[in-house]
Structures are given as C-alpha cells and as structure tokens.
Scaffold this motif. Structure first.
Motif, PDB file in Angstrom:
ATOM      1  N   GLN A 122      16.832  23.752  46.005  1.00  0.00           N
ATOM      2  CA  GLN A 122      17.205  23.171  44.724  1.00  0.00           C
ATOM      3  C   GLN A 122      18.625  23.574  44.330  1.00  0.00           C
ATOM      4  O   GLN A 122      19.399  22.746  43.830  1.00  0.00           O
ATOM      5  CB  GLN A 122      16.222  23.617  43.636  1.00  0.00           C
ATOM      6  CG  GLN A 122      16.360  22.849  42.336  1.00  0.00           C
ATOM      7  CD  GLN A 122      16.148  21.353  42.511  1.00  0.00           C
ATOM      8  OE1 GLN A 122      15.257  20.923  43.243  1.00  0.00           O
ATOM      9  NE2 GLN A 122      16.983  20.554  41.840  1.00  0.00           N
ATOM     10  N   GLN A 123      18.978  24.814  44.567  1.00  0.00           N
ATOM     11  CA  GLN A 123      20.322  25.285  44.243  1.00  0.00           C
ATOM     12  C   GLN A 123      21.369  24.534  45.063  1.00  0.00           C
ATOM     13  O   GLN A 123      22.406  24.117  44.528  1.00  0.00           O
ATOM     14  CB  GLN A 123      20.434  26.785  44.510  1.00  0.00           C
ATOM     15  CG  GLN A 123      21.824  27.348  44.233  1.00  0.00           C
ATOM     16  CD  GLN A 123      21.944  28.815  44.595  1.00  0.00           C
ATOM     17  OE1 GLN A 123      20.959  29.486  44.840  1.00  0.00           O
ATOM     18  NE2 GLN A 123      23.169  29.314  44.630  1.00  0.00           N
ATOM     19  N   ARG A 124      21.092  24.346  46.343  1.00  0.00           N
ATOM     20  CA  ARG A 124      22.050  23.634  47.200  1.00  0.00           C
ATOM     21  C   ARG A 124      22.179  22.174  46.783  1.00  0.00           C
ATOM     22  O   ARG A 124      23.283  21.605  46.825  1.00  0.00           O
ATOM     23  CB  ARG A 124      21.628  23.755  48.668  1.00  0.00           C
ATOM     24  CG  ARG A 124      21.807  25.162  49.217  1.00  0.00           C
ATOM     25  CD  ARG A 124      21.437  25.241  50.686  1.00  0.00           C
ATOM     26  NE  ARG A 124      21.445  26.633  51.143  1.00  0.00           N
ATOM     27  CZ  ARG A 124      21.027  27.023  52.335  1.00  0.00           C
ATOM     28  NH1 ARG A 124      20.570  26.138  53.209  1.00  0.00           N
ATOM     29  NH2 ARG A 124      21.065  28.309  52.667  1.00  0.00           N
ATOM     30  N   GLU A 126      21.877  20.994  43.771  1.00  0.00           N
ATOM     31  CA  GLU A 126      22.702  20.971  42.561  1.00  0.00           C
ATOM     32  C   GLU A 126      24.173  21.183  42.900  1.00  0.00           C
ATOM     33  O   GLU A 126      25.063  20.579  42.284  1.00  0.00           O
ATOM     34  CB  GLU A 126      22.223  22.031  41.565  1.00  0.00           C
ATOM     35  CG  GLU A 126      20.857  21.746  40.965  1.00  0.00           C
ATOM     36  CD  GLU A 126      20.776  20.403  40.270  1.00  0.00           C
ATOM     37  OE1 GLU A 126      21.772  19.990  39.632  1.00  0.00           O
ATOM     38  OE2 GLU A 126      19.721  19.744  40.359  1.00  0.00           O
ATOM     39  N   GLU A 127      24.438  22.017  43.889  1.00  0.00           N
ATOM     40  CA  GLU A 127      25.824  22.223  44.340  1.00  0.00           C
ATOM     41  C   GLU A 127      26.397  20.941  44.922  1.00  0.00           C
ATOM     42  O   GLU A 127      27.568  20.603  44.687  1.00  0.00           O
ATOM     43  CB  GLU A 127      25.871  23.353  45.366  1.00  0.00           C
ATOM     44  CG  GLU A 127      25.613  24.737  44.775  1.00  0.00           C
ATOM     45  CD  GLU A 127      25.452  25.803  45.850  1.00  0.00           C
ATOM     46  OE1 GLU A 127      25.434  25.458  47.044  1.00  0.00           O
ATOM     47  OE2 GLU A 127      25.345  26.993  45.480  1.00  0.00           O
TER      48      GLU A 127
END
Length: 246
Positions: A122-124, A126-127
């Motif tokens: 999920q973090q990637r 968003e990046e």
C-alpha cells in the motif's frame, strides 16, 4: 561505484541465426546506461537474455557478482525469470504490456506479487500515485482506457513496485509523442537520482537516450561496436552520422 551487472562474451542464436555475437558490457551501480542501435541489431535480445527469456549459447551474465546465466559445454543454466525479481531486477518490456482488463491499482498489485506485507504494498502504491499523479487520479480505471504514454508510466510504476536495484527498459519511447517521451525520460532520471535505482535502457531515440545516460553502448548486427561515456558518444562522428541524423 561497483559493478552491478556484468555481461561476459555472450552469444544467443535463433536456430541458425546468430542474434548476439560475443557481447561484453557492464553496468555500474548508480548509473544510467543506454544501448542504442538500429532495428534488428539485437538490443531486445540482450535484455531478454539478462532476464532469462533467451538462453545463452556462450558466455555468462552476473548480477551483484552472482551468476544469472551461464553457458558451458553447450549447456545453459540460469536463474528462473520469476526469481530475478527477488534478486532486485525488474524489466519494463517493449510495448508496455500492461494488463488491459485490470485497473491501474490492480496492475500495481501485480508488480508487487513477491511482496508479502500488505502495508508495504500500500505504501509503494501511494508513492507511485504521488510520482505519477495521472495514475493516482485514475487508479480504479482499467488500464486499457489509458493513452500510450500513460500506459508506459504504468508499466514503469508496476516495475518499481518490486523495489528493484536494477531497472531494465526496452524501448520506453516506442510509438509515443516526443513530449511524452521526454517526460518519461525525465521521470527515469529522477528515479535514478532520488530512488538510487540503476537503469539500463534500450532505446532507438539515440539522442535522448544518450543525453539521459552516464554510459552508452552502440550495437550493430549483434555486436558492441562502440562503448564510451554517453557525452562522448554524442560527439562521436560515427554516432552522429548513423544515429543522430547529422
């Protein structure tokens, strides 16, 4: 800088046709390296051989000092293509090849198929949405609805989801308008500098590829015929006449 990718005297054949003939080259950690040449020179075959899609007839390929593929005594042994992602190698193939019936978000999920932690995935994502805003704005749309340039951005973002050390790109500018191609190369430069991703580009737009690169190689008929700093190749009379239209 240390040597990240080493290609040592490799040969690849399609039946009786020699596609690569004793090719040797290297990619240093942190560099952008471009390989230019005419259609049919063997550029895409070289990328396919790096990721194990084309077996070597001779020679070897190493990544971080570890053999990815080697041909000895007529026998080829290589790391399975799917395991290369775990080792830090990602390929953006020619023609983009996004999953047309999947959404942008689902395409990115496919790029992270080796990542087990959902929070990391999920973090990637968003990046990627922050880096490619058009993807973030349309994340629930099927990728077939994207333009060619947007699909290329999605293909790059999908590859970056695996957090690669080495990003391989096969003709990222193929069939795209010049302004879109320039934008993609600008993004690649940022990825290289800020994300510390080493990049190896196969590209027919020789001028743009060399302007964006630290090191350049020229391939003709399956052989490396020139190797130099990209800035020097831009001034090379042979390169200027054959590939820069001067």
């Amino acid at each position: 800088m240390s040597e990240l990718l080493k290609i040592d005297n490799i040969s690849v054949s399609y039946g009786n046709i020699a596609a690569l003939k004793g090719v040797s080259m290297s990619v240093q950690e942190g560099e952008i390296v471009s390989l230019i040449g005419a259609n049919g020179a063997g550029k895409s075959t070289l990328l396919k051989s790096i990721v194990g899609l084309e077996p070597l007839k001779e020679g070897s390929i190493s990544f971080k000092g570890e053999l990815l593929g080697q041909a000895t005594g007529g026998h080829y042994k290589g790391v399975p293509t799917n395991l290369l992602v775990r080792k830090g190698v990602a390929l953006v193939p020619e023609g983009r090849r996004v999953f047309a019936d999947l959404t942008i978000e689902e395409n990115l999920d496919m790029g992270a198929f080796m990542v087990r932690e959902e929070a990391v995935v999920q973090q990637r994502k968003e990046e990627m949405y922050e880096f490619f805003p058009i993807l973030g704005n349309r994340r629930k749309q099927k990728s077939r609805s994207l333009s060619g340039g947007e699909q290329q951005m999605l293909a790059v973002a999908r590859a970056l989801m695996s957090n690669p050390t080495l990003l391989l790109l096969d003709e990222p500018g193929l069939g795209l308008a010049p302004l879109i191609v320039q934008d993609i190369f600008n993004k690649l430069t940022i990825i290289n500098r800020e994300n510390k991703v080493t990049i190896f580009i196969v590209e027919q737009n020789a001028r743009l590829a060399l302007k964006s690169s630290d090191m350049g190689y020229v391939m003709e008929n399956g052989k490396i015929v020139l190797a130099d700093k990209a800035s020097s190749l831009l001034k090379n009379a042979q390169v200027r006449a054959a590939y820069l239209g001067e």
